[in-house]
Design a protein around this motif. Sequence first.
Motif, short mmCIF file in Angstrom:
data_model
loop_
_atom_site.label_atom_id
_atom_site.label_comp_id
_atom_site.label_asym_id
_atom_site.label_seq_id
_atom_site.Cartn_x
_atom_site.Cartn_y
_atom_site.Cartn_z
N ILE A 165 -2.90 1.82 -0.04
CA ILE A 165 -2.35 0.82 -0.95
C ILE A 165 -0.87 0.63 -0.61
O ILE A 165 -0.08 1.57 -0.74
N PHE A 208 -4.73 5.64 -10.86
CA PHE A 208 -4.79 5.41 -9.42
C PHE A 208 -6.22 5.10 -8.96
O PHE A 208 -6.43 4.35 -8.00
N VAL A 245 2.23 -0.05 -1.68
CA VAL A 245 3.05 -0.19 -2.88
C VAL A 245 4.48 -0.60 -2.53
O VAL A 245 4.95 -0.37 -1.41
N ALA A 264 1.72 2.31 -10.44
CA ALA A 264 0.82 3.35 -9.94
C ALA A 264 1.40 4.76 -10.03
O ALA A 264 0.67 5.74 -9.89
N TYR A 322 4.89 10.06 -3.79
CA TYR A 322 3.89 9.12 -4.30
C TYR A 322 3.72 7.93 -3.36
O TYR A 322 2.60 7.45 -3.14
N THR A 323 4.83 7.44 -2.81
CA THR A 323 4.76 6.29 -1.90
C THR A 323 3.95 6.64 -0.65
O THR A 323 3.08 5.86 -0.22
N ALA A 350 1.83 -1.67 -7.26
CA ALA A 350 0.76 -2.08 -6.35
C ALA A 350 0.19 -3.43 -6.78
O ALA A 350 0.06 -3.70 -7.98
N ALA A 406 0.27 6.80 -1.49
CA ALA A 406 -0.32 5.48 -1.65
C ALA A 406 -0.63 4.85 -0.29
O ALA A 406 -1.73 4.33 -0.07
N TYR A 407 0.32 4.90 0.63
CA TYR A 407 0.14 4.30 1.95
C TYR A 407 -0.85 5.09 2.81
O TYR A 407 -1.78 4.52 3.38
N ALA A 446 -4.40 6.46 0.01
CA ALA A 446 -5.10 5.42 -0.75
C ALA A 446 -5.12 4.07 -0.05
O ALA A 446 -5.82 3.16 -0.48
#
Length: 545
Positions: free
Chosen positions: A253, A326, A255, A287, A243-244, A277, A247-248, A251
């Motif tokens: 983002i 998300f 986090v 998130a 997931y991390t 986030a 996100a980076y 997305a």
Amino acid sequence: MGALRLPSLASISASARSPANLRRNRNIIPSIRRYTGVFAQSTAEKEASPDTEGRALNLKSREKERAITPRSQDFNAWYLDVIANAELADYGPVRGTMVIRPYGYAIWEAIQDYLNVKFKETGHSNMYFPQFIPYSFIEKEASHVEGFSPELALVTIGGGKELEEKLVVRPTSETIVNHMFTQWIHSYRDLPLMVNQWANVTRWEMRTKPFVRTLEFLWQEGHTAHATPEEAEKEALQMIDVYTKFAYEEAAIPVLAGRKSKVETFAGASTTYTIEAMMGDRKALQAGTSHNLGQNFSRAFGTQFTDENGQRQHVWQTSWAVSTRFVGGIIMTHGDDAGLMLPPKLAPVQVIVIPIWKKDDEKAGVLNAASSVKEILKAAGIKIKIDDSDQRTPGWKFNFWEMKGVPIRIEIGPRDVLSGSVVICRRDIPGKQGKVFGVSMEPAILVGYVKNKLDEIQVSLLQTATSIRDSNIVDVSSYNELKEAISKGKWARGPWAASDEDEMRVKEETGATIRCFPFDQPQGTKTCLMTGHPAEEVAIFAKSY
């Protein structure tokens, strides 16, 4: 954006309730229906609101001024305006629900596409569990039923008859998964068992916000069973890492990943890991989460296996999930006063081509060039669309596609056709600074240039979001400093070794909660900001959605 006549959802939701209803149901999403292309109140809602007519007049005047509320003026109104005007979602007829429109769903599909690959790469298989769960299943795990009881939707009648046992509409699936795992797992040879499902979930939320918190939402939920606690812990950490990275890398983002406090741990889990986030209003958004369930559910359901020594053991389990929340996070992290701003890797449309002509004899040449550009970039794997409609001006189209967050706009006019070049504009850099003239239509040059710019935009969005995040995290060493940081809308980071009661006191007095104990911890001795006792970790405190 003169022709965009979609009023603010925030303004309409404010006028759609009587004062009595407002006190009783604060922040519940109202039921709003479409009428001739704009949001309209139902007859009942009009009758319930004594100032509907005055508010409607205000809406009309506001539509003329601006289609999207400035973020700095009212972040919530801005968020709702973007969702409406970018055609991401609409309100459903049942209070608290939403209809995800095609453009919004396409973003969710991009999230699914990435995660599905990662789940399968890490050994998981997709499957599906029923959404109706016997109420007795929920009751088997004490902390689970206590945590979810206020949010449960129950079915008591089926086929016109009262059911012998109430059914819960899936709030999460740990209980029914364990019921089935008990039937499938017998020996250590059956382990690990690792599955995932893409499904809808129902939680009777009283404070709702489109994408962020709704009565029903979409998500994926992974469930695994293991022979040892070490394997379960490794799995839980592996999935929060997936997931991390999403996100980076996808997305954009930045986090913060870490462990939840005991107070904030998922009901029924031993440990919860999270990615947090920072949104544009500096509130935190949870998130994604990954839970080490220990043996809590396997003991409640009798989910056992025979180990290599012939002994019966309870399995060790995990569950982990991200949802359509998300999408809301992407909107609130990257959007600006012009609307949505999408990271290229998740954008349904990465490039929009706007052909421009004034005279009829220019039209064919411009459209042919636009079509050629589209085919060149499409063949290179770029998601591209042409807006060649006659009904709108080029300026209107510029604003419309900026509002929808398309990363790159290509403009082609008669002079560009003659010179064999195009004009390229970046969504993340407004005005002339983001516009480049004379980019060659020659396929190798054009493809290389556009791909490079998409990569630059992806990196730029992450850098901007990281800069905003880092400048709004304050290191604190006392409770007074924590309160001051939170009062200014910042995140507070400080050493913590206090009790659950102290944690609840912080929440009651500041509105902030411990978002996580970050994996990335500073070195050196630490002193708890609340008690003055030695502390092993720093915690992140923030107000959140």
